[in-house]
Design a protein around this motif. Sequence first.
Motif, PDB file in Angstrom:
ATOM      1  N   ASP A 249      40.513  47.067  33.017  1.00  0.00           N
ATOM      2  CA  ASP A 249      40.164  48.155  32.112  1.00  0.00           C
ATOM      3  C   ASP A 249      41.276  48.311  31.086  1.00  0.00           C
ATOM      4  OD1 ASP A 249      42.245  49.545  33.351  1.00  0.00           O
ATOM      5  OD2 ASP A 249      40.929  50.904  34.456  1.00  0.00           O
ATOM      6  N   GLU A 250      41.146  49.285  30.218  1.00  0.00           N
ATOM      7  CA  GLU A 250      42.111  49.439  29.127  1.00  0.00           C
ATOM      8  C   GLU A 250      43.479  49.899  29.614  1.00  0.00           C
ATOM      9  OE1 GLU A 250      39.592  50.679  25.254  1.00  0.00           O
ATOM     10  OE2 GLU A 250      39.267  51.998  26.980  1.00  0.00           O
ATOM     11  N   ARG A 251      43.551  50.380  30.877  1.00  0.00           N
ATOM     12  CA  ARG A 251      44.837  50.751  31.460  1.00  0.00           C
ATOM     13  C   ARG A 251      45.480  49.602  32.204  1.00  0.00           C
ATOM     14  NH1 ARG A 251      42.961  55.342  35.210  1.00  0.00           N
ATOM     15  NH2 ARG A 251      45.048  54.980  36.050  1.00  0.00           N
ATOM     16  N   GLY A 252      44.790  48.472  32.285  1.00  0.00           N
ATOM     17  CA  GLY A 252      45.339  47.308  32.977  1.00  0.00           C
ATOM     18  C   GLY A 252      44.949  47.218  34.435  1.00  0.00           C
ATOM     19  N   ARG A 253      44.125  48.136  34.942  1.00  0.00           N
ATOM     20  CA  ARG A 253      43.705  48.069  36.338  1.00  0.00           C
ATOM     21  C   ARG A 253      42.747  46.895  36.544  1.00  0.00           C
ATOM     22  NH1 ARG A 253      40.994  52.955  38.907  1.00  0.00           N
ATOM     23  NH2 ARG A 253      39.447  52.395  37.340  1.00  0.00           N
ATOM     24  N   GLU A 254      42.881  46.243  37.683  1.00  0.00           N
ATOM     25  CA  GLU A 254      41.939  45.190  38.026  1.00  0.00           C
ATOM     26  C   GLU A 254      40.624  45.810  38.483  1.00  0.00           C
ATOM     27  OE1 GLU A 254      42.173  41.162  40.591  1.00  0.00           O
ATOM     28  OE2 GLU A 254      42.228  43.000  41.803  1.00  0.00           O
ATOM     29  N   LEU A 255      39.537  45.304  37.940  1.00  0.00           N
ATOM     30  CA  LEU A 255      38.202  45.750  38.301  1.00  0.00           C
ATOM     31  C   LEU A 255      37.446  44.596  38.940  1.00  0.00           C
ATOM     32  CD1 LEU A 255      37.248  47.585  34.978  1.00  0.00           C
ATOM     33  CD2 LEU A 255      38.312  48.580  37.006  1.00  0.00           C
TER      34      LEU A 255
END
Length: 366
Positions: A249-255
Amino acid sequence: MRVLDTRALNRATLARQLLLDRADVPVLDAVAHLGGLQAQEPQEPFVGLWSRLRAFDPGVLSDLLTGRRVVRTHLMRRTVHLVTAEDALAWRARHDTMLRQRVLGTYRRELDGTDLDELATAGRAVMADGEPRSMAELTRALAPRWPTPGPRALGEMLIAALIPMAQLPPRGLWRTKAGVRNVPLSAWLGREVDPPAPKGCDPVGEALVRRYLAAFGPAASADLRAWCGLAGLPAAVAALREELVCFRDERGRELLDLPDAPRPDPDTPAPVRFLPAFDNAVLGYHDRGRIIDDAYRGLSVTGARVVLVDGRVAATWTLKADTVIVTPLRHLPRGDRTAVAEQGQALASFLSDNAGDRVQISEVTR
C-alpha cells in the motif's frame, strides 16, 4: 512490487464485500462468502444483506436460522457473529484460546484463582439436558459453587469462551425482539465441534486466511488479525505464501491476496450503500483508511450506521418511526444527495413496508 493506492483498495473491498454490485447469490452462500456478519445487534445483518444482495428476502435468513443452517454464536473478536453452521463447527476450536484470553482481559481480577477447566465441566453438566438457558439461569445454577467471580464474569466466561453456544431463535429473526437463550452448539447442530488440529498443523488457520482474503483482500496480516482476533496465524500465512500474490500500500505495508480475486479498476463507479452497525466492511481491517477517513474512525466502534458515497463513509443514518434520517459528515453534491435519498427511500420501504416519503437528509454537522 506493485503499489495499490487507497482508491484501488477501496474498489477491491467493495467488490469482495458485494457492495460494488448487488450479488445474485443465495443468502446462505453470501453469509459463507462474507465469513459471517457481526450480529450483536440482532436486526443489523438483515440490512447488511439487503445492501449486498439483489431481491433479498429477509424471511429466507430467518428460515436459515430456524432451520439450523446459520447460527448466532461468539466467534471472531469475541463478538456475536451470524455464520453458517459449517463454519461455526469448523472454526470454533481454533478460536477457543483467543476467546478465553479476551474474557480474562476483561474479568481477570474477578476470575483470579478460578479453575476454568473445572468451571467448563460444571457448566456442560448443567447444559447437558439440552434445555436453552439465559446467562442468568446458567450462572444461578453455578453461583453456589463459584460465588466470588460474580454472575457477569462467570456468565461471560462460560457462554462466550468455555462452552461453544448457539443463541437460539426467535432472537435474530426478522422483526422479532427476543432475549438471549443459549444451548450448546453441538446439541443445536447435531454434531460436535471439529477437534483442534494436531500440533504443527493448522488447516483451519489456512482456510481462514483464504476466506478472509476472498472477502476482504488485498490485506495485511494485521488486517487479518483485526478481523478474526487470532494472533497465531503467521504460520498459516507462511504456508500459503507460494499460492498468494503480494502488493504494497502507499504506506509500504505488504498486502497479500488470492491471485484470481477481483481487483477492479480504481475508476469503477461505486453506488451509494447503507451499512448496518458494526459492519465488517469497516471493522474487518486494522487499517480502515480504505473505506473511512481517520477523522471518523471512531464511528466504526460506536455502533453508528454509515452511508457509503463513492465507496467511502460520508454520512450516518438512523431509523425513527418509518423515516430513515441521514446525517452527512461532509457536503454532498446534488447528485450524491439524490442517490442517497433514493437508496434511503428503498431502505425505509424494506424496513417498514409502509407507503410514503420516509427519508430525510439533514445538514452537515461537522
